[in-house]
Design a protein around this motif. Structure first.
Motif, PDB file in Angstrom:
ATOM      1  N   THR A  12       7.633  -3.894  -9.232  1.00 30.41           N
ATOM      2  CA  THR A  12       6.440  -3.376  -8.595  1.00 30.41           C
ATOM      3  C   THR A  12       6.780  -2.606  -7.334  1.00 30.41           C
ATOM      4  N   ARG A  13       8.009  -2.704  -6.859  1.00 33.44           N
ATOM      5  CA  ARG A  13       8.400  -2.017  -5.639  1.00 33.44           C
ATOM      6  C   ARG A  13       9.194  -0.759  -5.958  1.00 33.44           C
ATOM      7  N   GLY A  14       9.327  -0.458  -7.234  1.00 36.98           N
ATOM      8  CA  GLY A  14      10.016   0.749  -7.617  1.00 36.98           C
ATOM      9  C   GLY A  14      11.518   0.585  -7.726  1.00 36.98           C
ATOM     10  N   ALA A  15      12.040  -0.630  -7.542  1.00 36.76           N
ATOM     11  CA  ALA A  15      13.469  -0.861  -7.639  1.00 36.76           C
ATOM     12  C   ALA A  15      13.836  -1.212  -9.059  1.00 36.76           C
ATOM     13  N   VAL A 113      -7.980 -17.658   2.631  1.00 35.71           N
ATOM     14  CA  VAL A 113      -6.978 -18.046   1.641  1.00 35.71           C
ATOM     15  C   VAL A 113      -7.108 -17.181   0.392  1.00 35.71           C
ATOM     16  N   LEU A 114      -8.332 -16.920  -0.040  1.00 32.66           N
ATOM     17  CA  LEU A 114      -8.521 -16.064  -1.215  1.00 32.66           C
ATOM     18  C   LEU A 114      -7.877 -14.704  -0.988  1.00 32.66           C
ATOM     19  N   LEU A 115      -8.085 -14.122   0.174  1.00 31.29           N
ATOM     20  CA  LEU A 115      -7.536 -12.792   0.448  1.00 31.29           C
ATOM     21  C   LEU A 115      -6.022 -12.821   0.611  1.00 31.29           C
ATOM     22  N   ALA A 116      -5.505 -13.893   1.216  1.00 29.79           N
ATOM     23  CA  ALA A 116      -4.059 -14.008   1.405  1.00 29.79           C
ATOM     24  C   ALA A 116      -3.330 -14.278   0.099  1.00 29.79           C
ATOM     25  N   GLU A 117      -3.983 -14.989  -0.806  1.00 34.18           N
ATOM     26  CA  GLU A 117      -3.373 -15.384  -2.070  1.00 34.18           C
ATOM     27  C   GLU A 117      -4.129 -14.757  -3.251  1.00 34.18           C
ATOM     28  N   LEU A 118      -4.531 -13.517  -3.089  1.00 31.59           N
ATOM     29  CA  LEU A 118      -5.442 -12.876  -4.033  1.00 31.59           C
ATOM     30  C   LEU A 118      -5.009 -12.973  -5.497  1.00 31.59           C
ATOM     31  N   PRO A 187      -6.302  -4.516  -1.897  1.00 33.19           N
ATOM     32  CA  PRO A 187      -5.635  -4.260  -0.610  1.00 33.19           C
ATOM     33  C   PRO A 187      -4.740  -3.033  -0.632  1.00 33.19           C
ATOM     34  N   ASP A 188      -4.166  -2.709  -1.782  1.00 30.72           N
ATOM     35  CA  ASP A 188      -3.276  -1.544  -1.854  1.00 30.72           C
ATOM     36  C   ASP A 188      -4.027  -0.246  -1.598  1.00 30.72           C
ATOM     37  N   ALA A 189      -5.337  -0.262  -1.765  1.00 29.36           N
ATOM     38  CA  ALA A 189      -6.133   0.948  -1.552  1.00 29.36           C
ATOM     39  C   ALA A 189      -6.508   1.135  -0.090  1.00 29.36           C
ATOM     40  N   GLU A 190      -6.208   0.143   0.743  1.00 29.31           N
ATOM     41  CA  GLU A 190      -6.552   0.212   2.159  1.00 29.31           C
ATOM     42  C   GLU A 190      -5.432   0.886   2.942  1.00 29.31           C
ATOM     43  N   ALA A 191      -5.807   1.741   3.903  1.00 34.78           N
ATOM     44  CA  ALA A 191      -4.816   2.482   4.674  1.00 34.78           C
ATOM     45  C   ALA A 191      -3.883   1.569   5.460  1.00 34.78           C
ATOM     46  N   ASP A 192      -4.394   0.426   5.891  1.00 36.35           N
ATOM     47  CA  ASP A 192      -3.586  -0.488   6.709  1.00 36.35           C
ATOM     48  C   ASP A 192      -2.949  -1.598   5.880  1.00 36.35           C
ATOM     49  N   GLY A 193      -2.980  -1.426   4.565  1.00 39.49           N
ATOM     50  CA  GLY A 193      -2.442  -2.468   3.710  1.00 39.49           C
ATOM     51  C   GLY A 193      -3.395  -3.604   3.472  1.00 39.49           C
ATOM     52  N   GLY A 194      -4.604  -3.497   4.010  1.00 42.57           N
ATOM     53  CA  GLY A 194      -5.626  -4.499   3.740  1.00 42.57           C
ATOM     54  C   GLY A 194      -5.870  -5.483   4.865  1.00 42.57           C
ATOM     55  N   THR A 195      -5.049  -5.462   5.925  1.00 42.57           N
ATOM     56  CA  THR A 195      -5.179  -6.472   6.983  1.00 42.57           C
ATOM     57  C   THR A 195      -6.521  -6.388   7.682  1.00 42.57           C
TER      58      THR A 195
END
Length: 217
Positions: A12-15, A113-118, A187-195
């Motif tokens: 998922t990281r492109g590696a 917790v839901l957001l941290a462990e989505l 969260p990937d769609a958020e500019a700040d990574g979702g924080t």
């Protein structure tokens, strides 16, 4: 808070994925990260060990080196989400003070917790009870819901919550609002990574749950 989210799978990281057959390429935690992605994408019943092997980039025998099979991976994954939720109930602010204050803390932390462990909570919310692991997870979810309902009931008895909504129904509606986040938050769609978005969502959940939408002045 629940244990840190394991690092995303290399794929998922492109590696490049780890070489097939190398047992030391994956730990149980990193294997779970891949497993949860696949289960959420394909469904538990629609996922084979071959699918997991291909996604992880390791052989099936390497997976069996860590776990007994697909159902154990499911139990470990949903168990991670459940452990995070139940840990909330033991936090000092969940056991001390007026019931309404404890309830607000539990609601806030449940959303956090839901957001941290989505991915893990998403999987938990999709189990249907078709296997022993799923039945176990559903039983623990019911226990968690029951304990929160008791807080709702106690807060209503103290006069801090409206008494014209049955506590069990109020609990279901609260969790319905929180759990729906898994269906639309990315969260990937958020500019700040979702924080920052995650913080705004948590605050909105608490305000709607305890203040409602109606203006008071």
């Amino acid at each position: 808070m629940v244990a840190n989210t394991p690092p995303p799978a290399a794929r998922t990281r492109g590696a490049e994925p780890p070489a097939a057959g190398r047992r030391d390429s994956y730990t149980v935690e990193s294997l779970l990260a891949v497993t949860v992605e696949v289960f959420n994408a394909r469904g538990y019943d629609g996922t084979s060990m071959e699918d997991l092997s291909r996604a992880a980039g390791i052989s099936k025998s390497s997976i069996y080196h860590h776990v007994r099979g697909k159902e154990e991976l499911l139990r470990l994954a949903v168990g991670r989400a459940l452990d995070g939720l139940f840990a909330i109930l033991d936090e000092p602010r969940a056991v001390e003070g007026r019931p309404v204050e404890r309830l607000e803390h539990v609601v806030r932390r449940t959303a956090e917790v839901l957001l941290a462990e989505l991915p893990y909570v998403t999987l938990l919310l999709r189990v249907r009870g078709n296997t022993a692991a799923e039945q176990w997870a559903l039983g623990r979810r019911r226990d968690f819901d029951h304990r929160v309902a008791e807080l709702v009931r106690a807060a209503a008895a103290d006069g801090d919550l409206r008494g014209d909504v049955e506590p069990r129904l109020a609990t279901r509606l609260l969790f319905g609002m929180i759990n729906s986040i898994v269906e639309w938050y990315h969260p990937d769609a958020e500019a700040d990574g979702g924080t920052e978005a995650a913080e705004r969502i948590v605050e909105a959940v608490v305000r709607l749950a305890f203040g409602g939408l109606r203006r008071t002045s």
